[in-house]
Write an enzyme that holds these catalytic residues in place. Structure first.
Site, PDB file in Angstrom:
ATOM      1  CG  MET A   1      57.649  97.689 -14.616  1.00  0.00           C
ATOM      2  SD  MET A   1      58.077  99.417 -14.945  1.00  0.00           S
ATOM      3  CE  MET A   1      59.739  99.614 -14.488  1.00  0.00           C
ATOM      4  N   PRO A   2      56.534  94.200 -15.002  1.00  0.00           N
ATOM      5  CG  PRO A   2      54.832  92.746 -14.401  1.00  0.00           C
ATOM      6  CD  PRO A   2      55.649  93.884 -13.892  1.00  0.00           C
ATOM      7  CB  ILE A   3      57.054  96.095 -20.207  1.00  0.00           C
ATOM      8  CG1 ILE A   3      57.768  96.913 -19.133  1.00  0.00           C
ATOM      9  CG2 ILE A   3      56.668  96.963 -21.406  1.00  0.00           C
ATOM     10  CD1 ILE A   3      59.097  97.479 -19.571  1.00  0.00           C
TER      11      ILE A   3
ATOM     12  NE  ARG B   1      55.606 101.733 -15.574  1.00  0.00           N
ATOM     13  CZ  ARG B   1      55.410 101.637 -14.271  1.00  0.00           C
ATOM     14  NH1 ARG B   1      54.403 100.931 -13.811  1.00  0.00           N
ATOM     15  NH2 ARG B   1      56.191 102.245 -13.400  1.00  0.00           N
TER      16      ARG B   1
END
Length: 59
Positions: A1-3, A40
């Site tokens: 999940m990229p933040i 995100r």
């Protein structure tokens, strides 16, 4: 999940920040081959007096 974390000087409109979130999300999703729902984006607004440029606050 990229933040993605972004720091900006305060004073931008909600619309501008929302647009930034959307564009960053699309760019990350396309670049990393993930769903937009997995991205995100965290935006932190910083007051001018706490943002230094060239050793001085950007007031």
């Amino acid at each position: 999940m990229p933040i993605i974390q972004v720091h900006v000087i305060e004073g931008r409109t909600d619309e501008q920040l929302s647009n930034l979130m959307e564009r960053l999300t699309v760019a990350a999703a396309e670049s990393l081959n993930v769903k937009k729902e997995q991205v995100r984006v965290l935006i932190q607004e910083v007051p001018n007096k706490y943002w230094g440029v060239g050793g001085r606050p950007k007031i």
